[in-house]
Design a protein around this motif. Sequence first.
Motif, short mmCIF file in Angstrom:
data_model
loop_
_atom_site.label_atom_id
_atom_site.label_comp_id
_atom_site.label_asym_id
_atom_site.label_seq_id
_atom_site.Cartn_x
_atom_site.Cartn_y
_atom_site.Cartn_z
N MET A 47 -37.51 31.65 -83.07
CA MET A 47 -37.13 31.52 -81.66
C MET A 47 -36.66 32.87 -81.12
O MET A 47 -35.77 33.50 -81.69
CB MET A 47 -36.00 30.50 -81.52
N ASN A 48 -37.28 33.33 -80.04
CA ASN A 48 -36.91 34.62 -79.44
C ASN A 48 -35.82 34.40 -78.39
O ASN A 48 -36.08 34.22 -77.21
CB ASN A 48 -38.15 35.25 -78.81
N TYR A 49 -34.56 34.39 -78.84
CA TYR A 49 -33.44 34.07 -77.96
C TYR A 49 -33.25 35.13 -76.88
O TYR A 49 -32.82 34.83 -75.76
CB TYR A 49 -32.15 33.93 -78.78
N ARG A 50 -33.53 36.37 -77.21
CA ARG A 50 -33.29 37.46 -76.25
C ARG A 50 -34.15 37.29 -74.99
O ARG A 50 -33.66 37.45 -73.88
CB ARG A 50 -33.57 38.82 -76.90
N ILE A 51 -35.43 36.97 -75.17
CA ILE A 51 -36.30 36.80 -74.00
C ILE A 51 -35.92 35.56 -73.21
O ILE A 51 -36.00 35.52 -71.98
CB ILE A 51 -37.80 36.76 -74.42
N ILE A 52 -35.43 34.51 -73.91
CA ILE A 52 -35.01 33.29 -73.23
C ILE A 52 -33.84 33.58 -72.29
O ILE A 52 -33.87 33.23 -71.11
CB ILE A 52 -34.62 32.20 -74.26
N PHE A 53 -32.81 34.25 -72.82
CA PHE A 53 -31.63 34.52 -71.99
C PHE A 53 -31.91 35.62 -70.96
O PHE A 53 -31.27 35.66 -69.91
CB PHE A 53 -30.44 34.88 -72.87
#
Length: 479
Positions: A1-7
């Motif tokens: 899961m790419n959390y940085r791009i989500i946020f």
Amino acid sequence: MNYRIIFYIIGWVLNMEAAFMLLPIITGILYQESAIWAFVKSGALCLILGLSLTLKKPKRQYFYVKEGYVTVALSWIFLSVMGALPFLFSGSIAHPVDALFETVSGFTTTGASILPAVEDLPKCVLMWRSFTHWIGGMGVLVFLLSLLKLAGGSHMNLMKAESPGPSVSKLLPKVHSTAKILYGIYIAITIAEFVVLLVSGMSVFDALTTSFGTAGTGGFGIKNDSMASYSPLIQIEVTLFMILFGVNFNFYFLLLLRKWKQAFSNEEVFWYFLIILAAILMIGWDIRGIYSSPAIALRESAFQVGSIITTTGFATADFNQWPEISRTILVLLMFVGACAGSTGGGIKVSRFIILIKAAGKELKQYLHPRLVKQIRMDGKSIEHEVVRNINVFLIIYIMIFASSMLILAGGGTDLITNFTAVAATFNNIGPGLELVGPSANFAFFSVPSKLVLIFDMLAGRLEIFPLVLLFARDTWRKF
């Protein structure tokens, strides 16, 4: 899961929300209202949080299906929570759950309200209520994609997760260009309605808020009687625009390209208009004795049919008092909904067309087991994956619907009220029958019931999957 791009994307959504709050601030300045400070504070908080999430661009910008669904669901939750702050700060709504209910109802274009009266609210608050419909109508992330070129990954996953309908296709090779076209059409029809309403005698404020509510097929009214006090001409114009915003926007794109044959051979649009016509005539006949002339009965029928099937929720009459046949038809239209790829809610006409064709195919194969037959729509073969997706959608839809009704039943309200309250929120319509009819509101529900209906509104607007997947263990598990 790419959390940085989500946020990072959530941050941009909050930045846009801060920019959107400029409209109610300008409205408050023009009408010299102190409630503008509620929007100034809310906008500042959105901007602070948004900038903190977007200051550093992620190195990895890969964007797959899982991230797309999570981003869309979380973006709508953040958008709704921050959008509720002006109601609380201005004192227009005292309870946080009520403020969240009103805001979610606005952004999801549901139009269900907990407010018993709206005419005493500040103009800037009324503008924000209606503007949330317009923001949520086409989709905040579709708007984001029309402005930002996000590198890497498949950003079609964002549009698929947010746009209503069983399938979303690109109008042009680039998602960025597709999003621009969709919003261009959306803005153009909104402006057209605004001008038409102005010419017909509406004030600028009334015309703008009504256009926002119609374009997003939301239905928050600025008058306590919704649209009943406006002239018959204005009611007819709003009816036409409600129906137009319920049409698949691909249809308008084909018209712009002058591909007349391809546009008018669209099965979903054909059945959409046929259902509307049939419903208007049946209800008009059923209520002919209530009104002084058949013409008035047809006008009232057309408005309510257009409002319900497009899931707008405006009203010119208390259809809760109409005969049972008319009320039954309107409840059925709540589930049918508008076209896929429009701003309308509901299950969608295209899903019903595909399901009926799939049922016909299965029945034929019972009689002729060796028969090989493909389901076709608009001259194209429908893949098995699309049919499977629709079947899964309906199963989860029924499960959520039944669970919601069961929880609401614990509050002691009657069956029709509970059934139509869930139908009205889950299908993003607004008014139901009995205690949640056009002349009533949702304020009497308990806090747990309101939280259930808030979930239903979000699940209905996001086509169930993005919100439900937030609760799936595999969504957060690393493989």
